[in-house]
Design an enzyme around this catalytic site. Structure first.
Site, mmCIF file in Angstrom:
data_model
loop_
_atom_site.group_PDB
_atom_site.id
_atom_site.type_symbol
_atom_site.label_atom_id
_atom_site.label_comp_id
_atom_site.label_asym_id
_atom_site.label_seq_id
_atom_site.Cartn_x
_atom_site.Cartn_y
_atom_site.Cartn_z
ATOM 1 N N GLY A 1 -6.820 20.571 -21.742
ATOM 2 C CA GLY A 1 -7.362 20.264 -20.423
ATOM 3 C C GLY A 1 -8.865 20.499 -20.403
ATOM 4 N N GLY A 2 -9.410 20.576 -19.204
ATOM 5 C CA GLY A 2 -10.850 20.732 -19.060
ATOM 6 C C GLY A 2 -11.329 22.166 -19.240
#
Ligand code: COA
Length: 415
Positions: A246-247
């Site tokens: 993810g980020g």
């Protein structure tokens, strides 16, 4: 009162994918009648046997809250019994090899003739297309659904995951399809077909990797470790080891005792919002203002250095100490829990997620209870049925056969 009380399921499932689905429906209160071949039963009853002569854990852990009816559906009398069962049930669930139900003589058209309100729910390995006729097991689905090509390390082969995303994952998808079809039936009065392909189910759970496949067109995936390592990207989503995906960059890091205990690790996420807390905890307060480290974008090429430094700190603590220190600071971390630790975790027993069940052949064993909690539909986990344990009961109570009729059915070899 249970959520699915009054819903009757004709359960033709076997092995893992379908039984996962019908077990959930049973946990929610449906009456699940599992149909098995006389004398044989679900093949998993006798697979991975650990207690001689007893149903295996493979079987018992997937077939709670069900009744077992033996029925030879290829025998003429057996077919008549099945026709009556179709008339009495709301949902028929199956995960036979493609075409098996048709070969038994129970096409969708025939089922609708027998019961227009029937929901027919099927799991197959693949949807319509070139592989529709294939038999499929868990790992085939993990490979064909895109999970294996994106799991493992960059310099190693594709890896399958221990989580049974192909079987149990597709069973969960099917369960949602079934309750949705039942909900629609409330308005339409009609049943329908519900299909879930294992390839589709795996792909649905691997959706983020299809996202990354498309992002590759815009340049390298900067949050993948290989970016900071200067390794060029190819034309498909690479394997990314334990990168978070993810980020918010994350890694699995060693903790105190890792040399002896191969689960002495923690997952550690460098969430941007708590970066300053992380700097303080790991003894790098100067990184808070240093422009080389202060922003998420500046940190991306240096993830190896950053996680190396964090690991120097986590190696001085146990995985539980890391949890105790980081949680109050809102730093997301998670200990790598072994199955032994999970099976002994009191909080999972308290919530009914892990349940001890007593079985007449094998004694006490642990199982995973219902992972979805409904405030108005309590779950009582009941042991799996012995083969044919409820045959008489179902013939009598559900289908209304008299004793003499049951004798004839038994004599025909149908049950
Ligand atoms: N009475 C009479 N015959 C029965 C029966 C019963 N109660 N229950 C099953 N059978 C028959 C079937 O009709 C079939 O006969 P056919 O081949 O003559 O049509 C036969 O038993 C075998 O069933 P099948 O489902 O093909 O089992 P299999 O052991 O050959 O294959 C799978 C197992 C799992 C590979 C296959 O069922 C499959 O691909 N299922 C769909 C995908 C899936 O769910 N896979 C994951 C399983 S965890």
């Amino acid at each position: 009162m249970k959520a699915l009380e009054g819903v009757r399921i004709l359960d033709f499932t076997h092995v893992q994918s379908g039984p996962t689905c019908t077990q959930l429906l049973g946990f929610f209160g449906a009456d699940v009648i599992k149909v098995e071949r006389p004398g044989v039963g679900d093949a998993t009853r006798k697979q991975l046997v650990d207690v001689e002569g007893a149903d295996s854990l493979y079987f018992t852990m997937l077939n709670h809250n069900k009744r077992s009816l033996t029925l030879n559906t290829k025998n003429e009398t057996g077919k008549e019994v099945l026709e009556r069962l179709i008339g009495e049930c709301d949902v028929m669930v199956e995960n036979f090899a493609p075409g098996a139900l048709d070969r038994m003589g129970f096409t969708w058209e025939r089922i609708q003739e027998l019961n227009p309100r029937m929901v027919l729910a099927s799991i197959k390995g693949f949807g319509p297309g070139p592989y529709a006729e294939c038999k499929v097991y868990e790992n085939v689905a993990q490979c064909a659904g895109g999970a294996a090509s994106t799991t493992g390390f960059l310099d190693g082969p594709p890896v399958v995951t221990g989580a049974q995303i192909g079987d149990s994952g597709t069973g969960l998808h099917l369960a949602l399809g079934i309750v949705t079809a039942l909900y629609q039936r409330e308005k339409s009065g009609k049943g329908q077909m519900v299909s879930a392909a294992m390839q589709d189910g795996v792909l649905n759970l691997t959706r983020v990797k299809l996202r990354d496949q498309q992002r590759l067109a815009a340049g390298p995936l900067t949050e993948y470790s290989q970016y900071g390592e200067g390794i060029p990207f190819g034309d498909s989503t690479p394997r990314a080891g334990n990168d978070s995906g993810g980020g918010q960059p994350g890694r699995i890091l060693k903790c105190k005792g890792w040399e002896q205990d191969n689960n002495a690790y923690t997952y550690f996420i460098t969430q941007a919002a708590v970066w300053k807390n992380i700097c303080d905890v790991i003894g790098k307060p100067e990184w808070k203002e240093d422009e080389e480290f202060a922003t998420p974008v500046a940190r991306l090429p240096k993830l190896n250095q950053i996680f190396g430094t964090i690991e120097e700190w986590t190696m001085t603590k146990t995985k539980f100490e890391v949890m105790d220190i980081c949680n109050p600071l809102n730093i997301p971390v998670g200990p790598i829990l072994s199955m032994k630790e999970i099976s002994e975790e009191p909080s999972l027993r308290d919530t009914g997620t892990i349940v001890e069940v007593d079985h007449p052949e094998r004694g006490k064993y642990l199982t995973v209870g219902c992972p979805i909690k409904l405030s108005d539909s309590p779950v009582d986990v009941e042991r799996s049925p012995l083969l044919g344990e409820h045959t008489q009961e179902v013939l009598q109570d559900v289908l209304g056969y008299s004793s003499s009729e049951i004798e004839k059915i038994v004599a025909s070899g149908a049950v």
